[in-house]
Motif scaffolding. Structure first.
Motif, PDB file in Angstrom:
ATOM      1  N   THR A   1       0.853  -1.188   0.000  1.00  0.00           N
ATOM      2  CA  THR A   1       0.000   0.000   0.000  1.00  0.00           C
ATOM      3  C   THR A   1       0.887   1.235   0.000  1.00  0.00           C
ATOM      4  OG1 THR A   1      -0.125   0.246   2.401  1.00  0.00           O
ATOM      5  CG2 THR A   1      -1.738  -1.223   1.365  1.00  0.00           C
ATOM      6  N   VAL A   2       0.289   2.369  -0.293  1.00  0.00           N
ATOM      7  CA  VAL A   2       0.990   3.648  -0.222  1.00  0.00           C
ATOM      8  C   VAL A   2       0.050   4.682   0.404  1.00  0.00           C
ATOM      9  CG1 VAL A   2       2.545   3.291  -2.181  1.00  0.00           C
ATOM     10  CG2 VAL A   2       0.261   4.238  -2.564  1.00  0.00           C
ATOM     11  N   GLY A   3       0.613   5.714   0.962  1.00  0.00           N
ATOM     12  CA  GLY A   3      -0.147   6.835   1.483  1.00  0.00           C
ATOM     13  C   GLY A   3       0.525   8.125   1.068  1.00  0.00           C
TER      14      GLY A   3
ATOM     15  N   GLU B   1       1.349  10.567   2.708  1.00  0.00           N
ATOM     16  CA  GLU B   1       2.366  10.927   3.690  1.00  0.00           C
ATOM     17  C   GLU B   1       3.028   9.697   4.289  1.00  0.00           C
ATOM     18  OE1 GLU B   1       0.621  15.002   5.509  1.00  0.00           O
ATOM     19  OE2 GLU B   1      -0.603  13.221   5.843  1.00  0.00           O
ATOM     20  N   GLY B   2       2.835   8.532   3.665  1.00  0.00           N
ATOM     21  CA  GLY B   2       3.454   7.316   4.148  1.00  0.00           C
ATOM     22  C   GLY B   2       2.705   6.654   5.281  1.00  0.00           C
ATOM     23  N   LEU B   3       1.611   7.280   5.719  1.00  0.00           N
ATOM     24  CA  LEU B   3       0.779   6.687   6.764  1.00  0.00           C
ATOM     25  C   LEU B   3      -0.676   6.993   6.421  1.00  0.00           C
ATOM     26  CD1 LEU B   3       0.684   9.650   8.151  1.00  0.00           C
ATOM     27  CD2 LEU B   3       2.515   8.766   9.577  1.00  0.00           C
ATOM     28  N   TYR B   4      -1.575   6.641   7.318  1.00  0.00           N
ATOM     29  CA  TYR B   4      -3.008   6.706   7.017  1.00  0.00           C
ATOM     30  C   TYR B   4      -3.394   8.075   6.446  1.00  0.00           C
ATOM     31  CZ  TYR B   4      -8.036   6.557   7.621  1.00  0.00           C
ATOM     32  OH  TYR B   4      -9.382   6.608   7.397  1.00  0.00           O
ATOM     33  N   PRO B   5      -4.263   8.084   5.404  1.00  0.00           N
ATOM     34  CA  PRO B   5      -4.955   6.965   4.754  1.00  0.00           C
ATOM     35  C   PRO B   5      -4.058   6.249   3.746  1.00  0.00           C
ATOM     36  CG  PRO B   5      -5.637   9.042   3.775  1.00  0.00           C
ATOM     37  CD  PRO B   5      -4.738   9.398   4.922  1.00  0.00           C
ATOM     38  N   CYS B   6      -4.187   4.928   3.666  1.00  0.00           N
ATOM     39  CA  CYS B   6      -3.354   4.085   2.805  1.00  0.00           C
ATOM     40  C   CYS B   6      -4.190   3.542   1.656  1.00  0.00           C
ATOM     41  CB  CYS B   6      -2.768   2.925   3.613  1.00  0.00           C
ATOM     42  SG  CYS B   6      -1.905   3.452   5.127  1.00  0.00           S
ATOM     43  N   TYR B   7      -3.545   3.356   0.509  1.00  0.00           N
ATOM     44  CA  TYR B   7      -4.223   2.888  -0.694  1.00  0.00           C
ATOM     45  C   TYR B   7      -3.480   1.682  -1.250  1.00  0.00           C
ATOM     46  CZ  TYR B   7      -6.217   7.545  -0.303  1.00  0.00           C
ATOM     47  OH  TYR B   7      -6.846   8.671   0.154  1.00  0.00           O
ATOM     48  N   PRO B   8      -4.207   0.624  -1.648  1.00  0.00           N
ATOM     49  CA  PRO B   8      -3.552  -0.603  -2.143  1.00  0.00           C
ATOM     50  C   PRO B   8      -2.911  -0.382  -3.507  1.00  0.00           C
ATOM     51  CG  PRO B   8      -5.931  -0.766  -2.401  1.00  0.00           C
ATOM     52  CD  PRO B   8      -5.679   0.492  -1.628  1.00  0.00           C
ATOM     53  N   CYS B   9      -1.839  -1.137  -3.753  1.00  0.00           N
ATOM     54  CA  CYS B   9      -1.206  -1.110  -5.066  1.00  0.00           C
ATOM     55  C   CYS B   9      -2.070  -1.883  -6.061  1.00  0.00           C
ATOM     56  CB  CYS B   9       0.179  -1.757  -5.002  1.00  0.00           C
ATOM     57  SG  CYS B   9       1.368  -0.873  -3.967  1.00  0.00           S
ATOM     58  N   HIS B  10      -1.912  -1.573  -7.336  1.00  0.00           N
ATOM     59  CA  HIS B  10      -2.613  -2.327  -8.376  1.00  0.00           C
ATOM     60  C   HIS B  10      -1.971  -3.698  -8.543  1.00  0.00           C
ATOM     61  CE1 HIS B  10      -5.028   1.117  -9.323  1.00  0.00           C
ATOM     62  NE2 HIS B  10      -3.954   1.861  -9.586  1.00  0.00           N
TER      63      HIS B  10
ATOM     64  N   ARG C   1      -0.435  -5.319 -10.862  1.00  0.00           N
ATOM     65  CA  ARG C   1       0.873  -5.487 -11.489  1.00  0.00           C
ATOM     66  C   ARG C   1       1.952  -4.615 -10.848  1.00  0.00           C
ATOM     67  NH1 ARG C   1      -0.538  -5.719 -18.002  1.00  0.00           N
ATOM     68  NH2 ARG C   1      -1.975  -7.500 -17.886  1.00  0.00           N
ATOM     69  N   ASP C   2       1.595  -3.932  -9.800  1.00  0.00           N
ATOM     70  CA  ASP C   2       2.563  -3.066  -9.132  1.00  0.00           C
ATOM     71  C   ASP C   2       3.019  -3.690  -7.821  1.00  0.00           C
ATOM     72  OD1 ASP C   2       2.364  -1.221 -11.145  1.00  0.00           O
ATOM     73  OD2 ASP C   2       0.788  -0.058 -10.160  1.00  0.00           O
ATOM     74  N   LEU C   3       4.100  -3.135  -7.298  1.00  0.00           N
ATOM     75  CA  LEU C   3       4.712  -3.706  -6.103  1.00  0.00           C
ATOM     76  C   LEU C   3       5.173  -2.595  -5.179  1.00  0.00           C
ATOM     77  CD1 LEU C   3       6.000  -6.173  -4.553  1.00  0.00           C
ATOM     78  CD2 LEU C   3       8.075  -5.702  -5.864  1.00  0.00           C
ATOM     79  N   ASN C   4       5.014  -2.827  -3.902  1.00  0.00           N
ATOM     80  CA  ASN C   4       5.637  -1.976  -2.886  1.00  0.00           C
ATOM     81  C   ASN C   4       5.984  -2.858  -1.702  1.00  0.00           C
ATOM     82  OD1 ASN C   4       6.562   0.016  -1.191  1.00  0.00           O
ATOM     83  ND2 ASN C   4       4.518   0.553  -0.488  1.00  0.00           N
ATOM     84  N   PRO C   5       7.245  -3.299  -1.603  1.00  0.00           N
ATOM     85  CA  PRO C   5       7.605  -4.233  -0.535  1.00  0.00           C
ATOM     86  C   PRO C   5       7.872  -3.561   0.800  1.00  0.00           C
ATOM     87  CG  PRO C   5       9.521  -3.763  -1.880  1.00  0.00           C
ATOM     88  CD  PRO C   5       8.373  -3.005  -2.498  1.00  0.00           C
TER      89      PRO C   5
END
Length: 512
Positions: A452-454, A456-465, A467-471
């Motif tokens: 996920t990403v936000g 500001e790096g914190l809430y609210p967070c949004y899921p990656c699509h 074919r995308d990645l965020n480890p």
């Protein structure tokens, strides 16, 4: 330097709110950052009076002690003399001694670029203070002195001269017969030009606040060497050059050195938001300074590592801020030996490696812990939950993997950060629920989970699509497309790449 374009001003505002609260606790005699006029000078430690022999032996250190004192009658007599003879270029030494200033001082004051008051008929103390006024146009000078007491001395419209102790922003030792200036407080006063080296002649100075002005040039050696300095605030100017230090080389014995801060009473040092460059040397402080409580070097262009002897030179530091620079290397574990540390701000640098276990000791008093926007890796230590006083933890914008430990999530950290509203990626207002209700929880309050990403790096967070990645946790960048480089980057991070023992790990860990 690491890109911080995605960072938010909310974190800075949050830190500033805490900083002002902590400042008022540590320095109750200094009422605020801006209103120096209402501050009282810190008490000057008792000293043995200088002998005449010492004054004569070191006249450059005690210039105003070796100059003749004057009575009000003498100044009145001088003011009645012909003004024109003081306005000539060839000022006689004999006349200067009667007025209480030296040829070197006159040469310096008249060499200042721009418009300045008429300094040919003032005493030493007045001349030193007026040398801070360096304006390009007469109109700027006229506008600056409007409403200020005392600074009109030497101005054509000056009517009622008052002693320096009554000047706006000046505080004196009221128990001395002769004026002894203890404090100069002119923050947010639209001062420009350079800091006069002659301020170093005022060896009784304990407090200087020239913050939030437009001062340029380097930090004068004469200021660094003030022996009784307790607070020095030069933040939010355009000062440049390197920080004071002593280089222990052969050149030191030839006098090619920049001295350290000489005062053993220094409690507050703020050089933030300037253009200082270079590294922090071991000897920024001349010797272990148990009195230093506050150090702010943030928002400069400093680089290199944080020297361990430098940390040990301030054992009672309460507030340590080196954010928004280019410091690298690992986070010094020795920070965990600073038992009085409340505010630790290492964010927006280039630190690598993991969070040192020594920084999670139960006895530490850390309240705010900012390490966001570095290149830190590994997992968030669960032992951070042992920090009993911790209220704020920001770790976003690093390469941390795994999850936020449950013990930390239960601490309800960063609550004040969510007592307003934020905007999402589409700049739509998102109402932030408080007290861990709704979709926000104690974990996303600290960092968004992996995948996920936000904003500001914190809430609210949004899921990656798909074919995308965020480890990584706490990311405020967009999710990136899964490719060979991204896979190798995950391998490097998850296997403690910075500490690989191999011939070379060149090329690894630089794809971000």
């Amino acid at each position: 330097m690491k890109d911080s374009s995605h960072s938010t001003n909310r974190e800075e505002e949050y830190k500033a709110f805490y900083s002002q609260q902590r400042f008022s606790i540590l320095f109750p005699h200094l009422s605020s950052f801006q209103e120096q006029e209402h501050r009282k000078a810190l008490p000057l430690p008792p000293e043995q009076p200088l002998t005449q022999e010492e004054i004569n032996q070191y006249p450059h250190q005690y210039p105003h002690e070796s100059l003749p004192s004057h009575t009000e009658e003498e100044y009145d007599e001088e003011s009645d003399t012909d003004d024109d003879k003081y306005k000539t270029d060839d000022v006689e030494v004999e006349e200067e001694e009667e007025l209480g200033y030296t040829q070197g001082m006159v040469d310096y004051l008249w060499s200042l670029a721009g418009y300045a008051p008429d300094l040919t008929k003032v005493g030493v103390l007045e001349g030193i203070l007026l040398s801070m006024l360096q304006f390009e146009e007469e109109e700027e000078y006229d506008e600056w002195i409007e409403g200020k007491i005392g600074w009109t001395l030497g101005h054509p419209d000056d009517q009622d001269a008052v002693g320096v102790c009554e000047w706006t922003g000046i505080k004196c030792d009221q128990f001395e017969e002769a004026p002894t200036i203890l404090s100069i407080g002119l923050p947010h006063s639209n001062l420009q030009g350079t800091i006069p080296t002659q301020l170093g002649w005022l060896i009784s100075l304990t407090n200087i606040d020239l913050s939030m002005n437009n001062l340029r040039g380097t930090l004068p050696t004469e200021i660094v060497q003030l022996p009784n300095l307790i607070t020095l605030n030069l933040g939010n100017n355009n000062l440049d050059g390197t920080l004071p230090t002593i280089y222990y080389t052969t050149y030191y014995f030839m006098g090619w050195d920049t001295p350290t801060f000489a005062s053993t009473n220094l409690q507050y040092l703020n050089l933030a938001s300037n253009r200082f460059q270079g590294t922090i040397h071991d000897s920024l402080l001349q010797q272990p300074t148990a009195t230093l409580l506050w150090l702010d070097l943030s928002k400069n262009a400093l680089y290199g590592t944080i020297p361990i002897p430098f940390l040990y030179s301030m054992p009672n530091i309460d507030y340590f801020d080196v954010s928004y620079n280019m410091f690298e290397g690992s986070v010094p574990a020795q920070l965990g030996d600073l038992r009085e540390l409340h505010g630790l701000f290492l964010d927006h640098n280039e630190f690598m490696g993991t969070v040192p276990p020594k920084l999670t000791r139960e006895h530490l008093k850390i309240v705010q812990f900012f390490v966001q926007h570095n290149f830190l890796s590994g997992t968030i230590p669960a032992a951070i939950a042992d920090l009993r006083y911790l209220r704020s933890l920001f770790v976003d914008g690093n390469r941390f993997t795994g999850t936020i430990p449950e013990a930390i999530c239960k601490l309800d950290l960063n609550e004040e950060f969510f007592e307003t509203t934020v905007t999402d990626f589409d700049h739509k207002v998102v109402n932030i629920p408080v007290n861990n209700t709704g979709p926000r929880n104690g974990c996303t309050t600290i960092a968004c989970p992996a995948a996920t990403v936000g904003k500001e790096g914190l809430y609210p967070c949004y899921p990656c699509h798909d074919r995308d990645l965020n480890p990584y946790i706490g990311q405020n960048d967009k999710c990136f497309h899964l490719n060979d480089g991204a896979i190798l980057e995950v391998l490097y991070t998850n296997t403690n790449g910075p500490n690989w023992k191999m011939g070379s790990n060149a090329g690894w860990g630089i794809t971000k």
